[in-house]
Design an enzyme around this catalytic site. Structure first.
Site, PDB file in Angstrom:
ATOM      1  CE  LYS B 128      -3.793   2.151   2.683  1.00  9.21           C
ATOM      2  NZ  LYS B 128      -4.697   2.020   3.843  1.00  9.21           N
ATOM      3  CB  SER B 204      -7.677   4.272   2.787  1.00  5.67           C
ATOM      4  OG  SER B 204      -6.973   3.545   3.774  1.00  5.67           O
ATOM      5  CB  SER B 228      -8.637   2.060   5.732  1.00  8.56           C
ATOM      6  OG  SER B 228      -9.111   3.370   5.592  1.00  8.56           O
TER       7      SER B 228
END
Lengths: 549, 549
Positions: B128, B204, B228
Site C-alpha cells: 500500500k 483506503s 480502511s
C-alpha cells in the site's frame, strides 16, 4: 452556589477529620523538624510494633498461619495510622469502625470455614484519595469536592481489593489535581516527610507513602502520570512499581480531566519490600483487570521468570539526564549501587538519554496540560480557592494555555519519536556490553532531589521521562543510607546549565536536606513487569546485602 | 515553489505509471460497467492462472515443495497485476524488474543452500502506498508528494517482509490522506470495484484489495483507522483482519498527521482465505514487532488456540447499529450467516450496541480531525490541488474545525466510556445465552452498503465503531453470494431515521449495486486475535460449506 466561603469549608473538613481520631490516640504535635521514623510511633505496644514492622507478604502468611488475627493486625495498623497522621498530616479520612467490622468478619469467616476470604485476607490497605471507595471521601484536594463521597459501585483495584479480603479504614491525601510532585492542597495542607518534617513527602501519592513508611498501613496504592508513585516512594525510603500503562486496572478512580491519553497514568504498589511489590503486582494482574478496564491488555502474570536471570546482569546507568544535575545524595546513591553491583560481578555501562530531556519535559507539559488546565481551574473557581503555589509555578513555567489539535498531533509525534529512539538505544547496547547482550535494565535517579521543601517546584524529568516512554520502573531504597551533610556537601564549583538546573542547584542545602533515605530508579522494558521485578530482586539483594532469602 | 501546475504533475505521474506497463501487456480498456472478476484476466496461460488462483499459504508450500519456482510465481502475478491495473486503476507504481531480480535471487539461494530464505520465500506481496518501501513512491494521494520517494531505511512490516523473502514489484493506490472509505485522489483517480467497475473498490486500502481479489498479488497489507482494511476487503470479496492496535508494527509508514492517538490505526492482512489471514498474522507477530515499534505490546503468537473452541459457538448478532439501516444485500448476508450457523447447532443471540452509534460517529470525527485537517489542507495548498469530494463532504458533515485540548479530553472520556459499556455488555451476555457462556464473537455488517458509487460519502459507523472500541475484527465473505436485484429489492416502506440514514437509503438501487460479493464482519475481544481467527475458521467452514479441511 454555596454561600459558605472556601476557608470555612476547609476548617469544617479538617475539624471532621481531627474529630475522627479517637481521644485516647490524640497527641501533642511537636513544632519544627522531626524525624518521625527515628523517633517511632507513640502508644504502640511491643506486640503492635512487631505487627506493623512486617511487610505485607509476611503479614498475610502470619494471618493465614494464625499467628495473628485480622483484628489484631487491623488494630495495630489503625492505631499507628492515627498517630502517623497527626505527625505528618497524611490522611483525609479515618474510619476505624468500618475497618474493625471488616477484620472481625474475616476472622469469623476463617474460623467458620477454615479458608481465607481471598489472597489479601486481613491486609490493612491505605487508599489514595481519588480511588473511589464506596461512601467515602474523594476530592483530589479540591475544596469544591470537600464533601464529595464516592458512589456505591466500586470498580478496578478497589473492587479487587475488597473481593480478596483487604481491610479499609483510611483514605490518604493527594495534592490538588494530582499534578505536582508533592502532596499539598488548600483543603488538607501539606503532607510531611517521615524522615524530616520540614521537607515534603513527595507526591502525588504522598499520603500513601507516609502511611506505609511509618506503619499506618501494610501496603499502599499510588497512581503515577509524572512520577507520583516513584517520587513519594523514593522520598520515604520505600519500594514501588510504576508499571507500563494498562497493565493494571485504571478504572474506578476520580479525575478532573480523565482523558489525557498522550501520557496515560497508571496505578502501582508502594511497599516495604520488593517481595510485596511482586506479590501485589501479581494480585493486580490475577484479578483480571481487563475485565474491569477495557484499556488493559490481557497479559496474565508470568510466574517463575526468575530462571531467565540466573546469570550476571548487564545494567545501564544514566546518572545525569543532561538537563538538571541531581543533588549530591542522589548522585551518591547511584555510585553506591554501581559499586555494590560491580563487586558482585554484574556489568555496568554508562549511557546517555538519546534525546534532549529538557525538550522532552516541555513537550510533556503540553501533553499534561493540553486543555490549559481548564477543568481544574473551573473546580477552583467553584469554591473560590486559589491554585496551590506549585501548580501556579508549573503553569507559568511551561507557558500553559489551551493547545489545539495540531499541537496535540505534533507532541504525540514527538512522543512516539523519543520512544523509538529509546528502543533503538536499548537494542544498540548489545554492541556495547562485554556480555554482548543488551542491557537488562537501567539505573537512574528518581528525582534531582532526595526530597525538597514544601511548595517548591522540582524538576520532573527523572520520573516524567519514563512516563513519556511508558516503560515500567521500580523504586529501590538503599537501606541504611541517608542524605548526610558529611558525605553530601554542595558542589560549589558547579555551574548550572539552564534556569531549572539553577533553581535545583540553588535550593540544595546539605544540612536542611539531611536524613532522607537514598534510592535508585530501575527502568525496564514495556510490559515486562515480571522481568523488571526479577532483576530488581537481584539488585536489591546485591545493594541491600540481603543474601539469599 | 514549483511553477508546474498540479494538473501537469498529475499528467506526468500518470504517464510514468502508464509507461511502466510493458507494451506487450497493454490492453484496450472497455468503457462502462465491467465485472473484471467474472471476465477474467487476459493474456494469462493456464499455468499462470493456476498460480494466481492459489492462496498465499498454498503458494508458499508449492514453492517450498518445488512445484513452482519464485520466478514462475512472480511472473504470473506481475503479469496479472499489469492487466488488473489497467482495468481498475489500482497501482501507483509498477517495477517488475526489481521483483524479477528478487525472485531470481531467492531461487538461486534455495538451489544453493537447500533452504528457503524465510517464511515468506517468494511470496509476491502488494504494498500500500504509505508503507515506506526504499526508493519507491509514497505520496498518500497528494500531488505535492507525487515524486516523493521513500528513504533507504525500511522499518516495521516492510522490513519484516523483506527479511522473510517476500517479493516486491508494485505499490497500490490509496485515497488522498487515507481518511475516506473509497480509493480516490486527484493524483491517481478512482480505484474500481473488481465486480462492478461503476462502484468503488472501497478504501483506503482499495488498491490492495483489488490486487488480491484479481490475482495481481498473493496477499495485501491494509491499514485501518476507520474501516480502511475492512471496507475494501468486504467490497472485493476477501478475508481480512483489523487487529487490536499495537499488536502489529505500525512504524515505517508515511502519515500527514502521524499522531492522532485517540483512535489509533493498525495494519492487517487482506487475503484470499482465512488460512492466509492466520499465516500472515502469525508472521507479523513472529517478526517481533515490539522490537521495531515501541508502542507494540510484546505478545507472542499463541499457537493451537483452536482446542478452546472444540464446542458449539455462541455468537451475538448486531444487524442494525441504530443509526443507518444497511442495504438489503448487507442484511441478507447476516441472515444467511445466522441460518447456516444455527443449522450446525451454534447459538445466536441478537444484541444491540450499548451506546448511540450516531453520537459515537460524531465524537469519532472529532478524534480523527482534531487538528481541523490542517496538515492535509496544507499539503493541498502546496500543490494547489483541491480536496477530493468525499473529504470535502466529510469535513462539512462533521463541522470540522481545529478542536482544543478540552474537547480532546472530553472525547477521550467519551471513548473510554463506550469501551467500558461494550465490555459490560459483552460480559452480561453470559446471563442471556442458553450456553450460559458469554458470547465468543459478534457478527455485524462491514458497511451499510455492499459497495457504493465513486465520490459518495458512506456511513462509517459499522467499521469505525470497532476502531473506537479498539477490538479486533475479521472480514469473512459469503462465497457465491452476490448483491442481486432479484433477492435484494429496495424496501419501499422504510422511513429513514436521520439525515445520514436518508442518504444511505436513497442511494440504493438494486440494479446499480448488483454483483458485489456478500460478507460479514466478525468482532472479537481486545488482543485476542488468535481466538478471533479460530472462531472465524469455524464460522467460515459453516457458512462457506468447506467441510473439515
Amino acid at each position: 452556589m454555596t454561600t459558605v466561603s472556601w476557608k470555612e469549608r476547609v476548617v469544617e473538613a479538617r475539624r471532621r477529620l481531627a474529630e475522627s481520631i479517637p481521644a485516647e490516640l490524640r497527641i501533642e504535635v511537636p513544632q519544627g523538624k522531626i524525624n518521625v521514623q527515628k523517633e517511632g510511633i507513640q502508644f504502640l505496644t511491643k506486640f503492635e510494633k512487631d505487627i506493623i514492622s512486617l511487610d505485607a507478604t509476611t503479614l498475610l502468611e502470619a494471618i493465614k498461619g494464625k499467628k495473628y488475627t485480622c483484628v489484631e493486625v487491623f488494630k495495630a495498623f489503625s492505631k499507628s495510622a492515627a498517630i502517623v497522621h497527626q505527625l505528618t498530616n497524611s490522611l483525609t479520612e479515618y474510619f476505624p469502625d468500618e475497618g474493625l467490622l471488616m477484620a472481625q468478619k474475616l476472622d469469623d469467616y476463617y474460623e467458620k470455614t477454615g479458608k481465607t476470604a481471598g489472597s489479601l485476607h486481613g491486609l490493612p490497605v491505605s487508599i489514595k484519595d481519588h480511588l473511589e471507595l464506596a461512601g467515602h471521601l474523594a476530592n483530589m484536594g479540591f475544596v469544591t469536592w470537600a464533601e464529595r463521597r464516592s458512589p456505591k459501585n466500586e470498580d478496578g483495584i478497589v473492587k479487587a481489593l475488597r473481593q480478596e479480603g483487604a481491610v479499609f479504614y483510611l483514605k490518604t491525601a493527594m495534592p490538588m489535581s494530582g499534578m505536582v510532585l508533592e502532596t499539598a492542597s488548600n483543603l488538607w495542607g501539606h503532607v510531611k516527610n517521615p524522615y524530616n518534617t520540614n521537607l515534603t513527602s513527595g507526591g502525588s501519592s504522598g499520603g500513601e507513602a507516609v502511611m506505609v513508611a511509618l506503619g499506618g498501613s501494610a501496603i499502599g496504592i499510588g497512581t503515577d502520570t509524572a512520577g507520583s508513585i516513584r517520587c513519594p516512594a523514593a522520598f520515604c525510603g520505600l519500594y514501588a512499581l510504576k508499571p507500563t500503562c494498562f497493565r493494571f486496572a485504571y478504572t474506578g478512580m476520580l479525575f478532573p480531566s480523565p482523558s489525557q491519553i498522550s501520557i496515560a497514568g497508571c496505578p502501582g504498589p508502594i511497599a516495604k519490600s520488593i517481595t510485596d511489590v511482586k506479590m501485589f503486582s501479581k494480585f493486580l494482574v490475577d484479578s483480571e483487570p481487563w475485565n474491569s478496564d477495557p484499556n488493559v491488555v490481557p497479559l496474565p502474570w508470568k510466574n517463575d521468570i526468575e530462571h531467565k536471570f540466573k546469570r550476571k546482569l548487564t545494567v545501564g546507568v544514566i546518572k545525569f539526564d543532561g538537563a538538571v544535575m541531581p543533588h549530591p545524595p542522589v548522585l551518591r546513591a547511584i555510585e553506591i549501587c554501581r559499586e555494590r553491583l560491580q563487586r558482585e560481578g554484574h556489568e555496568i555501562i554508562d549511557l546517555e538519554l538519546p534525546f534532549d530531556s529538557y525538550e522532552l519535559m516541555q513537550n510533556a507539559s503540553k501533553m499534561y496540560f493540553l486543555s490549559g488546565f481548564k477543568e481544574c481551574k473551573k473546580l477552583c473557581e467553584e469554591s473560590g480557592e486559589p491554585l496551590i503555589p506549585a501548580l501556579e509555578k508549573v503553569l507559568e513555567r511551561f507557558n500553559i494555555e489551551e493547545f489545539g489539535g495540531s499541537v496535540n498531533f505534533k507532541i504525540n509525534a514527538y512522543r512516539n519519536g523519543v520512544r523509538k529512539s529509546f528502543l533503538e538505544m536499548w537494542k544498540k547496547t548489545a554492541t556495547q556490553t562485554q556480555s554482548k547482550r543488551e542491557i537488562d535494565a537501567i539505573i537512574t535517579p528518581n528525582s534531582s532531589c532526595s526530597a525538597f521543601p514544601h511548595d517548591f517546584l522540582p524538576w520532573w524529568g527523572y520520573t516524567t521521562t519514563y512516563n513519556v516512554l511508558d516503560v515500567p520502573s521500580l523504586v529501590i531504597p538503599i537501606t541504611g543510607e541517608y542524605a548526610d551533610p558529611n558525605k553530601d556537601s554542595k558542589d560549589l564549583t558547579y555551574e548550572p546549565i539552564n534556569d531549572w538546573d539553577k533553581e535545583n542547584y540553588e535550593i540544595y542545602d546539605a544540612e536542611a536536606f539531611s536524613g532522607i533515605p537514598l534510592n535508585i530508579q530501575l527502568v525496564g522494558k514495556r510490559y515486562l513487569e515480571e522481568d523488571l521485578i526479577a532483576i530488581g530482586e537481584i539488585i536489591d539483594r546485591a545493594v541491600n546485602k540481603k543474601g539469599c532469602e
